[in-house]
Design an enzyme around this catalytic site. Structure first.
Site, PDB file in Angstrom:
ATOM      1  N   LYS A   1       9.191  -7.035  -6.324  1.00 23.61           N
ATOM      2  CA  LYS A   1       9.415  -8.486  -6.348  1.00 23.61           C
ATOM      3  C   LYS A   1       8.091  -9.252  -6.515  1.00 23.61           C
ATOM      4  CE  LYS A   1      11.187  -8.462  -2.199  1.00 23.61           C
ATOM      5  NZ  LYS A   1      10.964  -7.028  -1.871  1.00 23.61           N
TER       6      LYS A   1
ATOM      7  N   ARG B   1      16.141 -13.902   3.842  1.00 23.83           N
ATOM      8  CA  ARG B   1      16.335 -12.481   4.142  1.00 23.83           C
ATOM      9  C   ARG B   1      17.491 -12.256   5.098  1.00 23.83           C
ATOM     10  NH1 ARG B   1      11.414  -8.681   3.566  1.00 23.83           N
ATOM     11  NH2 ARG B   1      10.006 -10.098   2.574  1.00 23.83           N
TER      12      ARG B   1
ATOM     13  N   ARG C   1       0.404   1.595  -2.605  1.00 21.65           N
ATOM     14  CA  ARG C   1       0.023   0.204  -2.918  1.00 21.65           C
ATOM     15  C   ARG C   1      -1.374  -0.135  -2.401  1.00 21.65           C
ATOM     16  NH1 ARG C   1       4.048  -4.589  -1.533  1.00 21.65           N
ATOM     17  NH2 ARG C   1       3.923  -3.754   0.581  1.00 21.65           N
TER      18      ARG C   1
ATOM     19  N   ARG D   1      -2.042  -2.407   3.157  1.00 18.82           N
ATOM     20  CA  ARG D   1      -1.394  -3.253   4.164  1.00 18.82           C
ATOM     21  C   ARG D   1      -1.033  -2.432   5.401  1.00 18.82           C
ATOM     22  NH1 ARG D   1       3.133  -6.854   1.139  1.00 18.82           N
ATOM     23  NH2 ARG D   1       4.358  -6.173   2.921  1.00 18.82           N
TER      24      ARG D   1
ATOM     25  N   ARG E   1      11.085  -1.148   7.973  1.00 17.49           N
ATOM     26  CA  ARG E   1      11.345  -2.289   7.074  1.00 17.49           C
ATOM     27  C   ARG E   1      12.599  -2.021   6.254  1.00 17.49           C
ATOM     28  NH1 ARG E   1       5.889  -2.283   4.134  1.00 17.49           N
ATOM     29  NH2 ARG E   1       6.827  -3.768   2.678  1.00 17.49           N
TER      30      ARG E   1
END
Ligand code: AP5
Length: 217
Positions: free
Chosen positions: A14, A88, A127, A160, A171
């Protein structure tokens, strides 16, 4: 003006696609996650509370998220924009509807990023983020030219805190339980478009452009 929501599991791409849309087509990119991390980075009065949830991979309470995101949304009445990571939950969707009523506007479409859990987890596991300009890389799929250095601004890239395996798992569970019901909700409202979010970033962007053409018609 085109107003869209990006909905999808963690790691579905996203943020990457929203940034591309912003660079190439001038869309405002309003990212709930980025705004929350900015509060933490700036050590605002909300920082400590927000960080408690970010670290666990849990949803930050509605009243805080709405407070952080509301002015951005209200200021965007005259812009093309993409809302990334908000709403969300159904309760956040209700809060969003209220904000739109206040500016006499509405959402034109919701793009649902469809990707397998294995693929999304592999993406999150590699990432790399830039702390200064927000550019996002991937160790394998989109490596920076110099190891761990941002191509755009030369800063050192970081991983992160919530991209650790245990937090990624949490998550995902939170997504399934609290966010996934929005897929059916928006589908019933005839606002949902399903985006095949596998393939290269360029291929996904082509798929997205096709959907946006339909939404903006
Ligand atoms: P947030 O930052 O929004 O995290 P997320 O939704 O979990 O999404 P991600 O940023 O992890 O993934 P993404 O889909 O943007 O993927 P990306 O483009 O980076 O939220 C973080 C936390 O904030 C939440 O856990 C929660 O605590 C809190 N929060 C946020 N919003 C909230 C809300 N509304 N209410 C309450 N709390 C909230 O891509 C991932 C990787 O894949 C990158 O390395 C990228 O380079 C790579 N990649 C992307 N596309 C491709 C592709 N097509 N092929 C190969 N690699 C790709």
């Amino acid at each position: 003006m085109v107003k869209i929501i990006f909905l999808g599991p963690p790691g579905s791409g996203k943020g990457t696609l929203a940034k591309k849309l912003s660079e190439e087509q001038g869309f405002w990119h309003i990212s709930a996650g980025d705004l929350l991390r900015e509060e933490v980075f700036k050590k605002t009065s909300l920082a400590e509370k927000i960080n408690e949830y970010l670290k666990k991979g849990a949803l930050v309470p509605d009243e805080i998220v709405v407070l952080v995101i509301k002015n951005k949304i209200l200021a965007s009445a005259a812009a093309n924009f993409v809302l990334d990571g908000f709403p969300r939950s159904l309760s956040q969707e209700k809060a969003l509807e209220k904000m739109f009523r206040a500016i006499n506007s509405q959402i034109d479409g919701v793009v649902y990023f469809q990707v397998s859990e294995d693929e999304a987890v592999a993406r999150l596991s590699g990432r790399l983020n830039c702390p200064k300009c927000g550019a996002v890389y991937h160790a394998v799929n989109k490596p920076p030219q110099k190891d761990k250095i941002c191509d755009v601004c030369g800063s050192e890239l970081f991983v992160r805190e919530d991209d650790q395996p245990v937090t990624i798992k949490n998550r995902y569970e939170v997504y399934q339980k609290q966010t996934k019901p929005l897929v059916e909700y928006f589908s019933k409202k005839k606002l949902l478009s399903v985006l095949t979010a596998t393939g290269t970033i360029e291929q996904v962007y082509q798929n997205l452009s096709g959907i946006l053409n339909k939404i903006s018609r």
